[in-house]
Motif scaffolding. Structure first.
Motif, mmCIF file in Angstrom:
data_model
loop_
_atom_site.group_PDB
_atom_site.id
_atom_site.type_symbol
_atom_site.label_atom_id
_atom_site.label_comp_id
_atom_site.label_asym_id
_atom_site.label_seq_id
_atom_site.Cartn_x
_atom_site.Cartn_y
_atom_site.Cartn_z
ATOM 1 N N THR A 1 -1.638 -1.141 -4.265
ATOM 2 C CA THR A 1 -2.502 -0.162 -4.301
ATOM 3 C C THR A 1 -1.941 0.997 -3.701
ATOM 4 O O THR A 1 -0.804 1.010 -3.138
ATOM 5 N N ASN A 2 -2.911 1.658 -3.501
ATOM 6 C CA ASN A 2 -2.272 3.193 -2.597
ATOM 7 C C ASN A 2 -3.685 3.471 -1.370
ATOM 8 O O ASN A 2 -4.948 3.067 -1.751
ATOM 9 N N ILE A 3 -3.253 4.499 -0.840
ATOM 10 C CA ILE A 3 -4.402 5.045 0.186
ATOM 11 C C ILE A 3 -5.441 5.744 -0.424
ATOM 12 O O ILE A 3 -6.309 5.478 -0.257
ATOM 13 N N SER B 1 9.127 6.234 -11.324
ATOM 14 C CA SER B 1 10.536 6.007 -10.854
ATOM 15 C C SER B 1 10.410 5.150 -9.592
ATOM 16 O O SER B 1 11.155 4.442 -9.308
ATOM 17 N N SER B 2 9.370 5.410 -8.646
ATOM 18 C CA SER B 2 9.269 4.759 -7.443
ATOM 19 C C SER B 2 8.844 3.222 -7.803
ATOM 20 O O SER B 2 9.159 2.187 -7.255
ATOM 21 N N GLY B 3 7.984 3.137 -8.838
ATOM 22 C CA GLY B 3 7.473 1.629 -9.392
ATOM 23 C C GLY B 3 8.685 0.977 -9.786
ATOM 24 O O GLY B 3 8.888 -0.127 -9.524
ATOM 25 N N PRO C 1 -0.888 1.787 -10.704
ATOM 26 C CA PRO C 1 -0.162 2.205 -9.530
ATOM 27 C C PRO C 1 1.229 1.884 -9.738
ATOM 28 O O PRO C 1 2.017 1.125 -10.478
ATOM 29 N N PHE C 2 2.330 2.931 -9.009
ATOM 30 C CA PHE C 2 3.674 2.649 -9.147
ATOM 31 C C PHE C 2 4.143 2.005 -10.512
ATOM 32 O O PHE C 2 4.856 1.073 -10.847
ATOM 33 N N ILE C 3 4.178 3.261 -11.482
ATOM 34 C CA ILE C 3 4.740 2.822 -12.781
ATOM 35 C C ILE C 3 5.967 3.885 -12.955
ATOM 36 O O ILE C 3 6.566 3.963 -14.282
ATOM 37 N N ASN D 1 2.612 9.855 -13.666
ATOM 38 C CA ASN D 1 2.488 8.828 -14.653
ATOM 39 C C ASN D 1 1.128 7.867 -14.382
ATOM 40 O O ASN D 1 0.652 7.323 -15.136
ATOM 41 N N GLU D 2 1.137 7.569 -13.042
ATOM 42 C CA GLU D 2 0.070 6.721 -12.783
ATOM 43 C C GLU D 2 -1.358 7.242 -12.841
ATOM 44 O O GLU D 2 -2.219 6.390 -13.472
ATOM 45 N N ASP D 3 -1.499 8.638 -12.763
ATOM 46 C CA ASP D 3 -2.933 9.217 -13.159
ATOM 47 C C ASP D 3 -2.969 8.954 -14.468
ATOM 48 O O ASP D 3 -4.148 8.884 -15.087
ATOM 49 N N ILE E 1 0.916 -1.265 0.181
ATOM 50 C CA ILE E 1 0.062 0.011 -0.156
ATOM 51 C C ILE E 1 0.916 1.311 -0.183
ATOM 52 O O ILE E 1 1.543 1.487 0.936
ATOM 53 N N GLY E 2 0.874 1.924 -1.065
ATOM 54 C CA GLY E 2 1.611 3.238 -1.190
ATOM 55 C C GLY E 2 0.731 4.447 -0.687
ATOM 56 O O GLY E 2 -0.273 4.337 -0.051
ATOM 57 N N GLU E 3 1.337 5.602 -1.281
ATOM 58 C CA GLU E 3 0.453 6.906 -0.642
ATOM 59 C C GLU E 3 -0.715 7.250 -1.760
ATOM 60 O O GLU E 3 -2.013 7.311 -1.505
ATOM 61 N N ALA E 4 -0.296 7.588 -2.754
ATOM 62 C CA ALA E 4 -1.311 8.209 -3.827
ATOM 63 C C ALA E 4 -0.780 7.960 -5.278
ATOM 64 O O ALA E 4 0.730 8.206 -5.356
ATOM 65 N N PRO E 5 -1.607 7.944 -6.270
ATOM 66 C CA PRO E 5 -0.845 8.277 -7.526
ATOM 67 C C PRO E 5 -0.084 9.456 -8.028
ATOM 68 O O PRO E 5 -0.647 10.331 -7.309
ATOM 69 N N GLY E 6 1.016 9.397 -8.694
ATOM 70 C CA GLY E 6 1.543 10.446 -9.145
ATOM 71 C C GLY E 6 1.118 10.642 -10.730
ATOM 72 O O GLY E 6 0.106 10.051 -11.123
HETATM 73 N N1 URA Z 1 3.946 6.675 -5.370
HETATM 74 C C1 URA Z 1 2.914 6.105 -4.647
HETATM 75 O O1 URA Z 1 2.893 6.180 -3.455
HETATM 76 N N2 URA Z 1 2.076 5.682 -5.269
HETATM 77 C C2 URA Z 1 2.136 5.362 -6.668
HETATM 78 O O2 URA Z 1 1.289 4.721 -6.999
HETATM 79 C C3 URA Z 1 3.190 6.052 -7.076
HETATM 80 C C4 URA Z 1 3.795 6.775 -6.476
#
Ligand code: URA
Length: 196
Positions: free
Chosen positions: A85-87, A63-65, A59-61, A52-54, A45-50
């Motif tokens: 997923t994300n929160i 640099s973090s991905g 999710p996470f596609i 690229n994800e948006d 579980i990550g934080e929120a889409p950035g």
């Molecule tokens: N950071 C996040 O926490 N979630 C993502 O999907 C992408 C970057």
């Protein structure tokens, strides 16, 4: 007849895509619901889409991905083996931190995802995700430590807090801690399965 996980999640995804509980849905291109294996033993579980994800709704596609994928590979796992997923399911403008009211509004979606997927281990990525389950603890003090927590209408779940991949990218010391925590996953999962 009981619905399969796929049917339950599809039904939930339709509801999530119509969500207008907070204002974030107004500015996004896609809602980012989640990605991966519905039968996964591990849920990240990550934080929120950035940005690229948006753009792509996955999710996470960015640099973090890429860091997450590399770390999964280091323990012989692929994205298809876990669920991610994300929160927050919608991107906050300019990638600002999630607001408490946004987390509050989005949390029931996350809880329903957890209930359906029913992972053996939940790994939180970053402080916002951690504080959703364990408010008021500091990630620097608890990362890599396994917790039992009670989740609404679900029961006890195992939570393993990690730093966020973006923090690992920005700071060498954090990167080392992140890698050390990741390396613990196979043994922790084995122990959880042994106890069940
Ligand atoms: N950071 C996040 O926490 N979630 C993502 O999907 C992408 C970057």
């Amino acid at each position: 007849m009981r619905m399969t996980k796929k049917e339950q999640l599809s039904k939930l995804n339709i509801k999530m895509s119509k969500c207008s509980k907070c204002l974030l849905h107004c500015g996004n291109s896609h809602i980012v619901i989640g990605d991966g294996n519905l039968d996964a033993e591990i849920l990240f579980i990550g934080e929120a889409p950035g940005k690229n994800e948006d753009k792509l709704g996955i999710p996470f596609i960015g640099s973090s991905g890429r860091i997450l994928d590399k770390m999964l590979e280091s323990i012989n796992l692929k994205r298809e083996d876990v669920y991610i997923t994300n929160i927050l399911k919608c991107r906050p403008p300019e990638n600002r931190d999630p607001l408490p009211e946004e987390v509050y509004d989005c949390q029931p979606w996350l809880e329903q995802q957890i209930k359906i997927i029913n992972p053996k281990l939940i790994i939180t990525l970053g402080r916002f995700s951690l504080n959703c389950f364990l408010p008021e603890v500091k990630i620097s003090q608890v990362h890599g430590e396994l917790f039992d927590i009670e989740i609404n209408n679900i029961g006890t779940k195992k939570i393993l807090p990690f730093y966020h991949p973006a923090a690992a990218r920005q700071n060498r010391k954090t990167r080392v801690l992140f890698e050390e925590d990741f390396a613990k996953i196979p043994a922790i999962l084995k122990q959880i399965k042994k106890e069940q």
